[in-house]
Design a protein around this motif. Sequence first.
Motif, PDB file in Angstrom:
ATOM      1  N   ILE A 149     -58.411  13.262  12.489  1.00  0.00           N
ATOM      2  CA  ILE A 149     -57.776  12.217  13.299  1.00  0.00           C
ATOM      3  C   ILE A 149     -58.122  10.818  12.815  1.00  0.00           C
ATOM      4  CG2 ILE A 149     -57.635  13.670  15.365  1.00  0.00           C
ATOM      5  CD1 ILE A 149     -60.018  12.022  16.472  1.00  0.00           C
ATOM      6  N   SER A 150     -58.924  10.706  11.761  1.00  0.00           N
ATOM      7  CA  SER A 150     -59.290   9.386  11.234  1.00  0.00           C
ATOM      8  C   SER A 150     -58.071   8.738  10.574  1.00  0.00           C
ATOM      9  CB  SER A 150     -60.425   9.515  10.222  1.00  0.00           C
ATOM     10  OG  SER A 150     -59.964  10.186   9.064  1.00  0.00           O
ATOM     11  N   PRO A 151     -58.048   7.415  10.491  1.00  0.00           N
ATOM     12  CA  PRO A 151     -56.901   6.730   9.875  1.00  0.00           C
ATOM     13  C   PRO A 151     -56.619   7.175   8.434  1.00  0.00           C
ATOM     14  CG  PRO A 151     -58.243   5.160  11.082  1.00  0.00           C
ATOM     15  CD  PRO A 151     -58.988   6.466  11.086  1.00  0.00           C
ATOM     16  N   THR A 169     -55.546  -0.721   7.936  1.00  0.00           N
ATOM     17  CA  THR A 169     -56.964  -1.080   8.026  1.00  0.00           C
ATOM     18  C   THR A 169     -57.094  -2.342   8.873  1.00  0.00           C
ATOM     19  OG1 THR A 169     -57.003  -2.555   6.110  1.00  0.00           O
ATOM     20  CG2 THR A 169     -57.303  -0.192   5.670  1.00  0.00           C
ATOM     21  N   PRO A 170     -58.291  -2.681   9.293  1.00  0.00           N
ATOM     22  CA  PRO A 170     -58.470  -3.927  10.049  1.00  0.00           C
ATOM     23  C   PRO A 170     -58.044  -5.165   9.252  1.00  0.00           C
ATOM     24  CG  PRO A 170     -60.401  -2.536  10.291  1.00  0.00           C
ATOM     25  CD  PRO A 170     -59.519  -1.885   9.252  1.00  0.00           C
ATOM     26  N   LEU A 171     -58.056  -5.080   7.927  1.00  0.00           N
ATOM     27  CA  LEU A 171     -57.663  -6.212   7.089  1.00  0.00           C
ATOM     28  C   LEU A 171     -56.184  -6.182   6.721  1.00  0.00           C
ATOM     29  CD1 LEU A 171     -60.770  -6.235   4.716  1.00  0.00           C
ATOM     30  CD2 LEU A 171     -60.359  -7.643   6.739  1.00  0.00           C
ATOM     31  N   GLU A 175     -52.059   0.128   0.302  1.00  0.00           N
ATOM     32  CA  GLU A 175     -51.433   1.304  -0.291  1.00  0.00           C
ATOM     33  C   GLU A 175     -52.475   2.070  -1.090  1.00  0.00           C
ATOM     34  OE1 GLU A 175     -48.029   0.075  -2.549  1.00  0.00           O
ATOM     35  OE2 GLU A 175     -46.785  -0.054  -0.759  1.00  0.00           O
ATOM     36  N   ILE A 176     -52.443   3.397  -0.951  1.00  0.00           N
ATOM     37  CA  ILE A 176     -53.330   4.255  -1.727  1.00  0.00           C
ATOM     38  C   ILE A 176     -52.498   5.347  -2.382  1.00  0.00           C
ATOM     39  CG2 ILE A 176     -55.409   3.788  -0.378  1.00  0.00           C
ATOM     40  CD1 ILE A 176     -54.956   6.365   1.135  1.00  0.00           C
TER      41      ILE A 176
END
Length: 187
Positions: A149-151, A169-171, A175-176
Amino acid sequence: MSKAFTKESDGGDDEGDEGPALPPLPAGSKNYMTPGGYGRLRAELLDLMDNERPKVVEAVHWAAKNGDRSENGDYLYGKKRLREIDRRIRFLTKRLEVAEVTDPSVHAGSDQVFFGATVRYADEQGEEREVTILGIDEANSAEAQVSWISPIARALLKAREGDVVKLATPLGVREIEVLDVRYPAPA
């Protein structure tokens, strides 16, 4: 009323308090677990019930015979430890009752990301990382294991090798690229 008859709080030892051990399951979702993770939690539960709890009960019983319980450190510590053990037993029992054991080895050879996959990916700067997607109760970030369930896991799930996915992300959104997907070999 005498202070002797009031219950003092000793910092979160209430009977209903499950403690900060693990996050709650998302509403309406299943508690996915690998067979190994299920086995480890079950072994912990059986050890608590068959070994640790009886030893602590015996120690508390012995300490109770030693007179004044209000100043008996063995008795007070034993009762506190007994509450901790009982709380953990309740927690493990609940989690194991709703566990959905999923064997990731059934996907061996697949290039698509599912539960149990070990995924190597690269971010926009070309920095490579590797994570294994596991259940909430078995993931350990120190060993590059993340909960499903993690981002990062949610971004990677169902992607294939070579896919570029967006990770919030918080920032901001990054893209990955999925470089490699592996599963454990079938037993």
